[in-house]
Write a protein that holds these residues in place. Structure first.
Motif, PDB file in Angstrom:
ATOM      1  N   ALA A 211      89.205   0.671  59.014  1.00 55.31           N
ATOM      2  CA  ALA A 211      89.328   0.672  60.475  1.00 55.31           C
ATOM      3  C   ALA A 211      90.625  -0.019  60.884  1.00 55.31           C
ATOM      4  CB  ALA A 211      88.136  -0.046  61.100  1.00 55.31           C
ATOM      5  N   PRO A 212      91.167   0.305  62.062  1.00 46.15           N
ATOM      6  CA  PRO A 212      92.426  -0.327  62.496  1.00 46.15           C
ATOM      7  C   PRO A 212      92.321  -1.836  62.657  1.00 46.15           C
ATOM      8  CG  PRO A 212      91.939   1.619  63.818  1.00 46.15           C
ATOM      9  CD  PRO A 212      90.712   1.326  63.015  1.00 46.15           C
ATOM     10  N   GLY A 213      91.142  -2.336  63.012  1.00 45.37           N
ATOM     11  CA  GLY A 213      91.009  -3.756  63.307  1.00 45.37           C
ATOM     12  C   GLY A 213      91.676  -4.097  64.631  1.00 45.37           C
ATOM     13  N   ARG A 214      91.405  -5.290  65.129  1.00 42.10           N
ATOM     14  CA  ARG A 214      91.924  -5.680  66.446  1.00 42.10           C
ATOM     15  C   ARG A 214      93.123  -6.619  66.364  1.00 42.10           C
ATOM     16  NH1 ARG A 214      86.007  -6.294  69.447  1.00 42.10           N
ATOM     17  NH2 ARG A 214      85.367  -4.153  68.943  1.00 42.10           N
ATOM     18  N   ILE A 218      95.159  -7.845  69.744  1.00 43.14           N
ATOM     19  CA  ILE A 218      95.177  -9.263  70.124  1.00 43.14           C
ATOM     20  C   ILE A 218      96.612  -9.767  70.232  1.00 43.14           C
ATOM     21  CG2 ILE A 218      94.569 -11.589  69.358  1.00 43.14           C
ATOM     22  CD1 ILE A 218      92.029 -10.329  68.097  1.00 43.14           C
ATOM     23  N   TYR A 219      97.429  -9.454  69.234  1.00 33.78           N
ATOM     24  CA  TYR A 219      98.832  -9.880  69.268  1.00 33.78           C
ATOM     25  C   TYR A 219      99.540  -9.303  70.495  1.00 33.78           C
ATOM     26  CZ  TYR A 219     103.810 -10.043  68.133  1.00 33.78           C
ATOM     27  OH  TYR A 219     105.173 -10.240  68.189  1.00 33.78           O
ATOM     28  N   LYS A 231     103.021 -14.328  89.566  1.00 33.00           N
ATOM     29  CA  LYS A 231     102.344 -15.614  89.692  1.00 33.00           C
ATOM     30  C   LYS A 231     101.048 -15.626  88.885  1.00 33.00           C
ATOM     31  CE  LYS A 231     104.065 -16.543  94.379  1.00 33.00           C
ATOM     32  NZ  LYS A 231     103.677 -16.799  95.792  1.00 33.00           N
ATOM     33  N   GLY A 232     100.640 -16.818  88.524  1.00 32.66           N
ATOM     34  CA  GLY A 232      99.341 -16.991  87.903  1.00 32.66           C
ATOM     35  C   GLY A 232      99.310 -16.686  86.420  1.00 32.66           C
ATOM     36  N   VAL A 233      98.107 -16.687  85.883  1.00 39.90           N
ATOM     37  CA  VAL A 233      97.881 -16.471  84.456  1.00 39.90           C
ATOM     38  C   VAL A 233      97.394 -15.046  84.218  1.00 39.90           C
ATOM     39  CG1 VAL A 233      97.312 -18.898  84.077  1.00 39.90           C
ATOM     40  CG2 VAL A 233      95.484 -17.260  84.619  1.00 39.90           C
ATOM     41  N   THR A 234      97.367 -14.668  82.951  1.00 36.14           N
ATOM     42  CA  THR A 234      96.745 -13.410  82.543  1.00 36.14           C
ATOM     43  C   THR A 234      95.390 -13.730  81.931  1.00 36.14           C
ATOM     44  OG1 THR A 234      98.900 -12.414  82.059  1.00 36.14           O
ATOM     45  CG2 THR A 234      96.959 -11.344  81.118  1.00 36.14           C
ATOM     46  N   HIS A 235      94.364 -13.078  82.424  1.00 36.46           N
ATOM     47  CA  HIS A 235      93.015 -13.276  81.895  1.00 36.46           C
ATOM     48  C   HIS A 235      92.798 -12.311  80.733  1.00 36.46           C
ATOM     49  CE1 HIS A 235      91.599 -15.795  85.299  1.00 36.46           C
ATOM     50  NE2 HIS A 235      92.482 -15.087  85.977  1.00 36.46           N
ATOM     51  N   VAL A 236      92.482 -12.848  79.569  1.00 33.59           N
ATOM     52  CA  VAL A 236      92.236 -12.026  78.386  1.00 33.59           C
ATOM     53  C   VAL A 236      90.806 -12.269  77.919  1.00 33.59           C
ATOM     54  CG1 VAL A 236      92.913 -11.494  76.020  1.00 33.59           C
ATOM     55  CG2 VAL A 236      94.663 -12.101  77.710  1.00 33.59           C
ATOM     56  N   PHE A 237      90.065 -11.175  77.751  1.00 39.05           N
ATOM     57  CA  PHE A 237      88.675 -11.245  77.302  1.00 39.05           C
ATOM     58  C   PHE A 237      88.588 -10.592  75.928  1.00 39.05           C
ATOM     59  CE2 PHE A 237      88.915 -10.782  81.878  1.00 39.05           C
ATOM     60  CZ  PHE A 237      88.170 -11.857  82.333  1.00 39.05           C
ATOM     61  N   LEU A 238      88.052 -11.313  74.965  1.00 38.36           N
ATOM     62  CA  LEU A 238      87.931 -10.807  73.596  1.00 38.36           C
ATOM     63  C   LEU A 238      86.468 -10.766  73.201  1.00 38.36           C
ATOM     64  CD1 LEU A 238      89.147  -9.958  70.849  1.00 38.36           C
ATOM     65  CD2 LEU A 238      89.303 -12.405  70.287  1.00 38.36           C
ATOM     66  N   HIS A 239      86.013  -9.582  72.783  1.00 35.75           N
ATOM     67  CA  HIS A 239      84.615  -9.414  72.389  1.00 35.75           C
ATOM     68  C   HIS A 239      84.490  -9.397  70.868  1.00 35.75           C
ATOM     69  CE1 HIS A 239      80.546  -7.233  72.695  1.00 35.75           C
ATOM     70  NE2 HIS A 239      80.400  -8.431  73.222  1.00 35.75           N
ATOM     71  N   VAL A 245      87.976 -11.899  61.614  1.00 34.31           N
ATOM     72  CA  VAL A 245      89.330 -11.501  62.009  1.00 34.31           C
ATOM     73  C   VAL A 245      89.574 -11.775  63.489  1.00 34.31           C
ATOM     74  CG1 VAL A 245      90.869  -9.518  62.323  1.00 34.31           C
ATOM     75  CG2 VAL A 245      89.630  -9.819  60.169  1.00 34.31           C
ATOM     76  N   GLU A 246      88.616 -11.418  64.335  1.00 33.90           N
ATOM     77  CA  GLU A 246      88.780 -11.672  65.769  1.00 33.90           C
ATOM     78  C   GLU A 246      88.992 -13.161  66.028  1.00 33.90           C
ATOM     79  OE1 GLU A 246      87.102  -7.585  65.869  1.00 33.90           O
ATOM     80  OE2 GLU A 246      86.950  -9.333  64.575  1.00 33.90           O
ATOM     81  N   LYS A 247      88.229 -13.989  65.348  1.00 36.98           N
ATOM     82  CA  LYS A 247      88.328 -15.433  65.573  1.00 36.98           C
ATOM     83  C   LYS A 247      89.669 -15.985  65.084  1.00 36.98           C
ATOM     84  CE  LYS A 247      84.623 -17.760  65.316  1.00 36.98           C
ATOM     85  NZ  LYS A 247      83.376 -18.442  64.866  1.00 36.98           N
ATOM     86  N   ILE A 248      90.101 -15.573  63.898  1.00 40.09           N
ATOM     87  CA  ILE A 248      91.370 -16.060  63.346  1.00 40.09           C
ATOM     88  C   ILE A 248      92.543 -15.653  64.230  1.00 40.09           C
ATOM     89  CG2 ILE A 248      93.013 -15.755  61.455  1.00 40.09           C
ATOM     90  CD1 ILE A 248      90.629 -15.656  59.543  1.00 40.09           C
ATOM     91  N   TYR A 249      92.577 -14.390  64.629  1.00 40.55           N
ATOM     92  CA  TYR A 249      93.703 -13.906  65.428  1.00 40.55           C
ATOM     93  C   TYR A 249      93.671 -14.460  66.851  1.00 40.55           C
ATOM     94  CZ  TYR A 249      95.839 -10.840  61.993  1.00 40.55           C
ATOM     95  OH  TYR A 249      96.526 -10.366  60.902  1.00 40.55           O
ATOM     96  N   ALA A 250      92.484 -14.703  67.375  1.00 35.33           N
ATOM     97  CA  ALA A 250      92.388 -15.322  68.695  1.00 35.33           C
ATOM     98  C   ALA A 250      92.982 -16.724  68.671  1.00 35.33           C
ATOM     99  CB  ALA A 250      90.933 -15.371  69.152  1.00 35.33           C
ATOM    100  N   GLU A 251      92.661 -17.483  67.648  1.00 32.81           N
ATOM    101  CA  GLU A 251      93.161 -18.854  67.570  1.00 32.81           C
ATOM    102  C   GLU A 251      94.651 -18.892  67.239  1.00 32.81           C
ATOM    103  OE1 GLU A 251      90.567 -20.921  64.903  1.00 32.81           O
ATOM    104  OE2 GLU A 251      88.991 -21.129  66.423  1.00 32.81           O
ATOM    105  N   LEU A 252      95.156 -17.828  66.620  1.00 30.32           N
ATOM    106  CA  LEU A 252      96.571 -17.772  66.267  1.00 30.32           C
ATOM    107  C   LEU A 252      97.443 -17.342  67.445  1.00 30.32           C
ATOM    108  CD1 LEU A 252      98.660 -18.037  63.975  1.00 30.32           C
ATOM    109  CD2 LEU A 252      98.172 -15.649  63.373  1.00 30.32           C
ATOM    110  N   PHE A 253      96.932 -16.409  68.275  1.00 31.74           N
ATOM    111  CA  PHE A 253      97.767 -15.836  69.330  1.00 31.74           C
ATOM    112  C   PHE A 253      97.267 -16.104  70.755  1.00 31.74           C
ATOM    113  CE2 PHE A 253      98.504 -12.952  65.641  1.00 31.74           C
ATOM    114  CZ  PHE A 253      99.826 -13.307  65.422  1.00 31.74           C
ATOM    115  N   LEU A 254      95.958 -16.136  70.959  1.00 32.05           N
ATOM    116  CA  LEU A 254      95.432 -16.369  72.305  1.00 32.05           C
ATOM    117  C   LEU A 254      95.240 -17.859  72.571  1.00 32.05           C
ATOM    118  CD1 LEU A 254      92.823 -13.454  72.477  1.00 32.05           C
ATOM    119  CD2 LEU A 254      95.218 -13.457  73.214  1.00 32.05           C
ATOM    120  N   CYS A 255      94.997 -18.612  71.524  1.00 36.24           N
ATOM    121  CA  CYS A 255      95.039 -20.080  71.542  1.00 36.24           C
ATOM    122  C   CYS A 255      93.765 -20.738  72.073  1.00 36.24           C
ATOM    123  CB  CYS A 255      96.232 -20.597  72.341  1.00 36.24           C
ATOM    124  SG  CYS A 255      97.790 -19.814  71.898  1.00 36.24           S
TER     125      CYS A 255
END
Length: 282
Positions: A211-214, A218-219, A231-239, A245-255
């Motif tokens: 599968a392509p993976g996310r 995420i990046y 103005k303001g922030v960007t709201h990013v929602f990750l399911h 993989v989702e958790k690792i990449y979220a902590e690497l790029f979404l912070c």
């Protein structure tokens, strides 16, 4: 996003979720009518398709169609009501806005209806699945995306990110970025030219090796958020954050420091522009 081969009827939670969704959609309809009364309208480009113009002029029609769809459907959204409400609460305060969704599914009509006066675009990997969904929801705006990654490459791509200069947060670009394998470099101009107020990542598939993976989604979402000029922030929602993989990449790029809320399998990030935070993702 929930694809046909993974969706099934769950009577123990179906009616509760349907009733809750109809309530949320009813609230969105009230907001839409209030905005219409206040003349807070989005302009319609003369080059838009007739269907898109119809929705701009009649956004409540999309809401009514969505209410009818979920009130009569045996297929329920992949996210539970508590997860859905996180995004709904943000949309309620930000609509009309630009909402980018990675994935297309039985819940797409719901997301589009929550932002009925705004611009909601769905990015989907499977052209046949796009055709299937649009048969029942022709007013949903969707595009197909070709990913150049596989889930089995997730660890290798982390190393690639650290070594490849074009992946650097200092450069932070995705359009035409052929050097960084994590950059979605072949999207439409509409994706690149708009500033997205909300980004939902619920695709592509990420549960088997081929599968392509996310990772790229995420990046690229992080890069879009960092490049924000408004103005303001960007709201990013990750399911599906229970997956490695989702958790690792979220902590690497979404912070982790930008994580403002988490419910069930959904994390909500508020990411500031790079001009406010410097030359690193986290």
């Amino acid at each position: 996003m929930q694809k046909q081969n993974h969706s099934h009827f769950k009577p123990e939670r179906s009616w509760c979720l349907v009733i809750s969704l109809v309530g949320l959609l009813g609230g969105a309809l009230f907001i839409s009518l209030f905005l219409r009364t206040s003349n807070n309208l989005i302009g319609c480009n003369n080059n838009k398709l007739a269907q898109e113009k119809f929705l701009v002029d009649n956004p409540q029609q999309l809401l009514l169609d969505a209410i009818l769809h979920y009130a009569t459907s045996r297929v329920i959204p992949q996210q539970n009501i508590n997860e859905i409400r996180i995004s709904f609460d943000v949309l309620k305060n930000r609509t009309p806005c630009n909402f980018l969704v990675f994935g297309l599914g039985h819940d797409s009509q719901m997301w589009a209806s929550f932002n009925s006066r705004g611009n909601t675009l769905f990015l989907e990997e499977d052209p046949k699945w796009v055709e299937t969904i649009l048969k029942d929801a022709p007013f949903v705006h969707a595009e197909t995306v070709k990913y150049r990654t596989m889930l089995s490459e997730a660890d290798e791509l982390v190393e690639h990110f650290h070594k490849e200069p074009d992946c650097s947060a200092k450069k932070s670009f995705i359009r035409g970025n052929h050097g960084c394998k994590l950059a979605l470099d072949m999207l439409s101009d509409e994706v690149y030219n708009k500033e997205w107020d909300l980004i939902m990542i619920d695709a592509p598939r990420g549960y088997f090796a081929e599968a392509p993976g996310r990772m790229a989604a995420i990046y690229s979402a992080a890069v879009m958020a960092r490049n924000r000029k408004g103005k303001g922030v960007t709201h990013v929602f990750l399911h599906d954050v229970e997956r490695k993989v989702e958790k690792i990449y979220a902590e690497l790029f979404l912070c982790r420091k930008y994580l403002v809320k988490g419910v069930g399998r959904l994390w909500h990030f508020e990411i500031p522009a790079a001009s406010n935070v410097g030359n690193s993702f986290c």
